[in-house]
Design an enzyme around this catalytic site. Structure first.
Site, PDB file in Angstrom:
ATOM      1  N   CYS A 120      12.557   5.709  49.224  1.00 55.53           N
ATOM      2  CA  CYS A 120      11.534   5.364  48.240  1.00 55.53           C
ATOM      3  C   CYS A 120      11.839   3.956  47.737  1.00 55.53           C
ATOM      4  O   CYS A 120      12.779   3.761  46.976  1.00 55.53           O
ATOM      5  CB  CYS A 120      11.596   6.386  47.104  1.00 55.53           C
ATOM      6  N   CYS A 164      20.500  -3.492  49.508  1.00 58.03           N
ATOM      7  CA  CYS A 164      20.538  -4.356  50.694  1.00 58.03           C
ATOM      8  C   CYS A 164      21.973  -4.639  51.103  1.00 58.03           C
ATOM      9  O   CYS A 164      22.807  -5.026  50.282  1.00 58.03           O
ATOM     10  CB  CYS A 164      19.821  -5.663  50.359  1.00 58.03           C
ATOM     11  N   CYS A 181      16.776 -11.906  50.414  1.00 57.19           N
ATOM     12  CA  CYS A 181      17.631 -12.547  51.439  1.00 57.19           C
ATOM     13  C   CYS A 181      17.049 -12.477  52.848  1.00 57.19           C
ATOM     14  O   CYS A 181      17.691 -12.910  53.795  1.00 57.19           O
ATOM     15  CB  CYS A 181      19.027 -11.933  51.418  1.00 57.19           C
TER      16      CYS A 181
HETATM   17 ZN   LIG Z   1      18.891  -8.601  50.535  1.00 59.75          ZN
END
Ligand SMILES: [Zn+2]
Length: 158
Positions: free
Chosen positions: A147, A124, A79
């Site tokens: 990580c 995210c 995104c």
């Molecule tokens: Zn994303």
């Protein structure tokens, strides 16, 4: 307590559980990207899909971004949300791109019990895609090691 307050308390609990199950998408971002899995499958490579949408883990030392040392920004490959800058990256020796901190509001976290011990999974904040796990063995000043699967990142040189 009355039966009524008990029930409304229960309703609150149920709502809470739903909120946790749907924790990748909390309603916090106005620019959230929510797509059906079939659409993600079309947009992502099989490797990206496995990591981002199935919480897979790429094999260690397979990402070219491990060795990326230029100045720039690491974005979500799904995104384009900026997640890290090159100044946050360090060599952890683990075989995955590692960062000691993130850009503000880049990620949300949840607890993952896939292994014998609980780990903090992060995803995210815009598209909900899984990126990696955060550990407490990172360098100063944060002591954190984010990580990240390299396949989930896109590097934009400055
Ligand atoms: Zn994303």
């Amino acid at each position: 307590m009355t039966r009524r307050t008990f029930l409304s308390g229960l309703a609150g609990l149920v709502t809470g559980a739903d909120a946790v199950a749907a924790s990748k998408p909390s309603a916090s971002r106005a620019d959230r990207v929510e797509l059906p899995e079939s659409e993600w499958k079309k947009r992502l490579t099989p490797e990206q899909f496995d990591v981002l949408r199935r919480e897979g883990t790429e094999r260690a030392f397979t990402s070219a971004l491990n060795a990326e040392k230029r100045k720039g920004t690491f974005q979500c490959v799904a995104c384009d949300l900026p997640l890290f800058t090159s100044d946050m990256k360090y060599e952890s020796g683990t075989g995955w791109p590692s960062f000691f901190t993130t850009l503000p509001d880049a990620f949300e976290t949840s607890t993952d019990y896939k292994l014998l011990y609980p780990r903090t999974e992060y995803h995210c904040a815009r598209c909900g895609g899984h990126h990696g796990h955060v550990f407490n063995d990172g360098p100063a000043p944060t002591g954190k090691r984010w990580c990240n699967n390299g396949v989930a990142l896109k590097f934009i040189p400055a």
